[in-house]
Motif scaffolding. Sequence first.
Motif, PDB file in Angstrom:
ATOM      1  N   TRP A 108       1.173  -1.271   0.036  1.00 47.98           N
ATOM      2  CA  TRP A 108       0.085  -0.261  -0.138  1.00 47.98           C
ATOM      3  C   TRP A 108       1.013   1.305   0.210  1.00 47.98           C
ATOM      4  CZ3 TRP A 108      -4.211  -0.834  -2.053  1.00 47.98           C
ATOM      5  CH2 TRP A 108      -5.789  -1.065  -1.187  1.00 47.98           C
ATOM      6  N   ARG A 133       3.633   5.702  -5.645  1.00 46.61           N
ATOM      7  CA  ARG A 133       3.721   5.877  -6.676  1.00 46.61           C
ATOM      8  C   ARG A 133       3.310   7.689  -7.518  1.00 46.61           C
ATOM      9  NH1 ARG A 133       6.175   6.311  -9.582  1.00 46.61           N
ATOM     10  NH2 ARG A 133       5.107   5.343 -12.242  1.00 46.61           N
ATOM     11  N   MET A 134       1.934   7.889  -6.483  1.00 44.08           N
ATOM     12  CA  MET A 134       0.977   9.070  -6.486  1.00 44.08           C
ATOM     13  C   MET A 134       2.093  10.765  -6.620  1.00 44.08           C
ATOM     14  SD  MET A 134      -1.962   7.725  -6.158  1.00 44.08           S
ATOM     15  CE  MET A 134      -2.386   7.353  -5.028  1.00 44.08           C
ATOM     16  N   GLY A 135       3.557   9.859  -5.704  1.00 40.60           N
ATOM     17  CA  GLY A 135       4.410  11.380  -5.555  1.00 40.60           C
ATOM     18  C   GLY A 135       4.664  11.072  -4.771  1.00 40.60           C
ATOM     19  N   HIS A 169       2.548  13.618  -1.957  1.00 35.75           N
ATOM     20  CA  HIS A 169       0.936  12.986  -1.713  1.00 35.75           C
ATOM     21  C   HIS A 169       1.177  11.718  -0.775  1.00 35.75           C
ATOM     22  CE1 HIS A 169      -2.031  14.600  -4.940  1.00 35.75           C
ATOM     23  NE2 HIS A 169      -1.031  15.245  -5.138  1.00 35.75           N
ATOM     24  N   LEU A 204      -0.731  11.307   2.576  1.00 32.64           N
ATOM     25  CA  LEU A 204      -1.384   9.759   3.156  1.00 32.64           C
ATOM     26  C   LEU A 204      -0.652   9.385   4.553  1.00 32.64           C
ATOM     27  CD1 LEU A 204      -2.167   8.400  -0.393  1.00 32.64           C
ATOM     28  CD2 LEU A 204      -3.585  10.109   1.295  1.00 32.64           C
ATOM     29  N   ARG A 255       3.915  -3.955 -15.290  1.00 30.27           N
ATOM     30  CA  ARG A 255       3.021  -2.576 -15.266  1.00 30.27           C
ATOM     31  C   ARG A 255       2.193  -2.631 -16.494  1.00 30.27           C
ATOM     32  NH1 ARG A 255       7.389   0.764 -14.999  1.00 30.27           N
ATOM     33  NH2 ARG A 255       7.431   0.875 -13.367  1.00 30.27           N
ATOM     34  N   GLY A 285      -0.805  -3.666 -13.915  1.00 29.64           N
ATOM     35  CA  GLY A 285      -1.627  -1.505 -13.307  1.00 29.64           C
ATOM     36  C   GLY A 285      -0.213  -1.373 -12.677  1.00 29.64           C
ATOM     37  N   GLU A 286      -0.602  -0.491 -11.783  1.00 30.50           N
ATOM     38  CA  GLU A 286       0.427  -0.018 -10.151  1.00 30.50           C
ATOM     39  C   GLU A 286       0.081  -0.590  -9.230  1.00 30.50           C
ATOM     40  OE1 GLU A 286       3.674   2.220 -11.592  1.00 30.50           O
ATOM     41  OE2 GLU A 286       2.516   2.990 -12.725  1.00 30.50           O
ATOM     42  N   ASP A 287      -1.035  -1.746  -8.787  1.00 33.43           N
ATOM     43  CA  ASP A 287      -1.251  -1.355  -7.472  1.00 33.43           C
ATOM     44  C   ASP A 287      -0.154  -2.508  -7.191  1.00 33.43           C
ATOM     45  OD1 ASP A 287      -2.309  -2.267  -5.692  1.00 33.43           O
ATOM     46  OD2 ASP A 287      -4.776  -2.710  -5.956  1.00 33.43           O
ATOM     47  N   LEU A 290       0.100  17.881  -8.408  1.00 37.32           N
ATOM     48  CA  LEU A 290      -1.488  17.358  -8.730  1.00 37.32           C
ATOM     49  C   LEU A 290      -0.613  15.452  -9.197  1.00 37.32           C
ATOM     50  CD1 LEU A 290      -2.560  18.629 -12.140  1.00 37.32           C
ATOM     51  CD2 LEU A 290      -4.223  18.018  -9.393  1.00 37.32           C
ATOM     52  N   PRO A 291      -1.198  14.654  -8.208  1.00 34.97           N
ATOM     53  CA  PRO A 291      -1.349  12.875  -8.521  1.00 34.97           C
ATOM     54  C   PRO A 291      -0.701  12.952  -9.729  1.00 34.97           C
ATOM     55  CG  PRO A 291      -3.212  13.169  -7.979  1.00 34.97           C
ATOM     56  CD  PRO A 291      -2.583  14.677  -8.601  1.00 34.97           C
ATOM     57  N   ALA A 292       0.746  12.066 -10.001  1.00 33.87           N
ATOM     58  CA  ALA A 292       1.308  11.891 -10.522  1.00 33.87           C
ATOM     59  C   ALA A 292       0.571  11.085 -11.738  1.00 33.87           C
ATOM     60  CB  ALA A 292       2.650  11.039 -10.643  1.00 33.87           C
ATOM     61  N   VAL A 334       0.280   8.388 -13.127  1.00 33.43           N
ATOM     62  CA  VAL A 334       0.717   6.888 -13.702  1.00 33.43           C
ATOM     63  C   VAL A 334      -0.579   5.880 -13.374  1.00 33.43           C
ATOM     64  CG1 VAL A 334       2.358   7.241 -11.164  1.00 33.43           C
ATOM     65  CG2 VAL A 334      -0.324   7.274 -10.550  1.00 33.43           C
ATOM     66  N   ARG A 335       0.277   4.715 -13.723  1.00 30.77           N
ATOM     67  CA  ARG A 335      -0.635   3.243 -14.211  1.00 30.77           C
ATOM     68  C   ARG A 335      -1.452   3.215 -13.191  1.00 30.77           C
ATOM     69  NH1 ARG A 335      -2.442   3.198 -18.541  1.00 30.77           N
ATOM     70  NH2 ARG A 335      -3.496   0.959 -19.916  1.00 30.77           N
ATOM     71  N   LEU A 336      -2.273   4.131 -12.026  1.00 26.00           N
ATOM     72  CA  LEU A 336      -3.805   3.075 -10.888  1.00 26.00           C
ATOM     73  C   LEU A 336      -5.033   3.983 -11.442  1.00 26.00           C
ATOM     74  CD1 LEU A 336      -1.953   4.855  -7.921  1.00 26.00           C
ATOM     75  CD2 LEU A 336      -2.640   1.827  -8.125  1.00 26.00           C
ATOM     76  N   GLU A 371      -8.695   2.492  -6.738  1.00 25.05           N
ATOM     77  CA  GLU A 371      -7.485   1.979  -6.328  1.00 25.05           C
ATOM     78  C   GLU A 371      -6.685   3.085  -5.635  1.00 25.05           C
ATOM     79  OE1 GLU A 371      -5.939  -1.470  -9.316  1.00 25.05           O
ATOM     80  OE2 GLU A 371      -4.943   0.085 -10.194  1.00 25.05           O
ATOM     81  N   ALA A 372      -6.202   4.050  -6.542  1.00 24.64           N
ATOM     82  CA  ALA A 372      -5.792   5.611  -5.816  1.00 24.64           C
ATOM     83  C   ALA A 372      -6.033   6.157  -4.907  1.00 24.64           C
ATOM     84  CB  ALA A 372      -5.569   6.318  -7.145  1.00 24.64           C
ATOM     85  N   LEU A 419      -8.351   3.903  -3.070  1.00 26.70           N
ATOM     86  CA  LEU A 419      -8.392   2.836  -1.671  1.00 26.70           C
ATOM     87  C   LEU A 419      -7.192   3.489  -1.521  1.00 26.70           C
ATOM     88  CD1 LEU A 419     -10.144   0.461  -1.376  1.00 26.70           C
ATOM     89  CD2 LEU A 419      -8.396  -0.925  -2.997  1.00 26.70           C
ATOM     90  N   VAL A 420      -6.029   3.646  -1.840  1.00 34.10           N
ATOM     91  CA  VAL A 420      -4.889   3.288  -1.262  1.00 34.10           C
ATOM     92  C   VAL A 420      -4.901   4.473  -0.486  1.00 34.10           C
ATOM     93  CG1 VAL A 420      -3.299   4.771  -2.573  1.00 34.10           C
ATOM     94  CG2 VAL A 420      -2.101   3.199  -1.991  1.00 34.10           C
ATOM     95  N   ALA A 421      -5.747   4.996  -0.346  1.00 33.37           N
ATOM     96  CA  ALA A 421      -5.679   6.476   0.346  1.00 33.37           C
ATOM     97  C   ALA A 421      -5.722   6.010   1.850  1.00 33.37           C
ATOM     98  CB  ALA A 421      -6.311   7.766  -0.312  1.00 33.37           C
ATOM     99  N   TYR A 426      -7.697   5.141 -16.014  1.00 31.64           N
ATOM    100  CA  TYR A 426      -6.741   4.944 -14.959  1.00 31.64           C
ATOM    101  C   TYR A 426      -6.222   6.292 -14.669  1.00 31.64           C
ATOM    102  CZ  TYR A 426      -5.442   0.421 -15.784  1.00 31.64           C
ATOM    103  OH  TYR A 426      -5.302  -0.912 -15.499  1.00 31.64           O
ATOM    104  N   ALA A 428      -7.580  13.700  -6.462  1.00 31.81           N
ATOM    105  CA  ALA A 428      -6.944  14.004  -4.970  1.00 31.81           C
ATOM    106  C   ALA A 428      -7.709  14.642  -3.996  1.00 31.81           C
ATOM    107  CB  ALA A 428      -5.896  15.364  -5.330  1.00 31.81           C
ATOM    108  N   GLN A 437      -9.055  10.972  -2.068  1.00 28.95           N
ATOM    109  CA  GLN A 437      -7.626  10.436  -1.374  1.00 28.95           C
ATOM    110  C   GLN A 437      -7.944  11.450   0.024  1.00 28.95           C
ATOM    111  OE1 GLN A 437      -4.239  11.299  -3.606  1.00 28.95           O
ATOM    112  NE2 GLN A 437      -4.497   9.161  -4.371  1.00 28.95           N
TER     113      GLN A 437
END
Lengths: 327, 262
Positions: free
Chosen positions: A208, A214-216, A219, A223, A264, A268-270, B85-87, B89-91, B95-96, B98-100, B135, B148, B151
């Motif tokens: 996780w 990956r979001m930066g 960020h 989080l 990837r 994807g990137e999960d 901004l959030p990058a 990415v391939r998410l 998912e993005a 959820l991860v938060a 994505y 964002a 999140q």
Amino acid sequence: MLLLVMAALASAVLDVLAGPSAMSASELFGVLRAPDASDPVATLIVWEIRLPQAVMALAVGYALGLAGAEMQTILNNPLASPFTLGVSSAAALGAALAMVFGLGLPFASTQWLTVGNAFVGALLCAGLLDLAARWSAARTVNVILFGIALVFSLNALVSLIQFIASAEALQGLVFWTLGSLERASWLAVALVAGACLLITPWSLRSAWSLTALRMGEEHAAALGVDVARVRQGALLRISLLAAVAVAFTGVIGFVGLVAPHIARRWFGEDHRAYLPGSALVGATLLGLATWVSKTLVPGMVVPIGIVTSLVGVPFFLAVVFRRSSGS
Amino acid sequence: MLAVHDLCVDYGRHTVVRNFSARPLQPGTLTALIGPNGSGKSTLLRGLAGLLRPRCGQVRLHDVDLLAIGPARRARLAGYLPQILPAAVRLRVFEAVLVAGAVAEGSRAPAMSAQLGRVEQLLMHLGIEHLAPRYLDELSGGQRQMVAVAQALMRDPVLLLLDEPFAALDLNYQAHLLHLLRRETRERLLVTVVVMHDLAWVLREADHVWLMHEGALFAEGTPAEVITAAHLAAVYGVEAHVDAGQQGWPQVIVRGLSRPLT
């Protein structure tokens, strides 16, 4: 994911089937089922050479794939891999010192000297990368530049040692830097596979946090991810994986670079899927590369590092050009 | 209630925020943080969010000392949206988001199905449920900014800090996001602090304004109290006219410079 596991196993079966000593499939399965009843030479070839090599290819590919995936995430760079940032070169330098000068850990027997040295070299290099990450306040560009500088200086040192080495030592060393699975014993296989088994759950526990990264960095930190700690944990895992892989097989490039890219695209990137995906892609790739290395020139095994690099270079270029045209 | 007292925050070797004190902010209010470039707005926000460690001062959120708790707990209380901004990415979007939630909850994460349900609800509430399977690298800047926000809200924060959330957005997204922030702030009784540049928006939409100058609070109060010709001249160095405007929409008209660029 299940398909990938099957693909990896299939590549291993191909590996076992192929080899310089021509052996039919039926003969082979006879040896596998009843080792005692078969021709002792065939038994030896299958059980002591082909099987450990095939399993080793999977384990090393798995380790490099996982290490590459984590490295690309924590350095936020699609070109990062244990190979491009010097971990492999450092292992090569350690091995070179052992082979040419007999320098190494005092308590290691000669048999383990090369392996131990390579391991220590890789660990030291990863430690340096970690220090660089801390000094530059985790600025990833600096870490990557530092890694590239390491590659050049380490390769120069290896070349210097090659230059002054005796012809006999040189041969061993060149062979080592090309990467090969020839030294795969069951003990070595157990060590590499064991490292993979231990490190995989450890990696997944950070899945996780790595996904958030990956979001930066900003960020992820917002989080609640302790970015520095996640990065250090990942670097430790990378160095362990790369070190065991490189120590037993020498420098095998590009698997650690290519596998994450393929994973990837597929998963994807999960990171819960991406990390194991990349590891399995790595295993499959190296399994296939091993098979190619045995069948490319009939009756001869081309060093595996040559095969992976030949396949890897076009891929590397494709990634670079796609990025530059996309931005 | 957010109470900031005598806060100092360093960025690198420089002290950027100096002895910042302000009256407590009440739950359910949206505070606009304004000030010239380099006046310390971002640094203040990062200090409040715990991304930078304040050198002195106190920050209390209700009865919690925000500077004394660990990063994980603070991340649950304070939702912070960086300027970037959030990058891409391939998410996938879900998912993005959820991860938060998962990162904040750590090992105590509730069952995945419950989490997914929450993500779905939240995306629907924000009006971006149609983006869920997309994505991030296929989205526009405005869409990624909405993700964002999702999140940040996923963790049910008490304090919401946003650093120039409108910078990359077109007018439509700006209006949409501002409306959304006001609504969420009221409904969830959040203490919301937003770095803003567009003074017309501030005059119309903010409940409260912090005006920063050289790392300290220069003025605070209602938008009409803070955004005055005298303050704008002193802080921004512009000769401005604050107009009651037509139909009750106040506006700021800049006529010229009152002092050269420093």
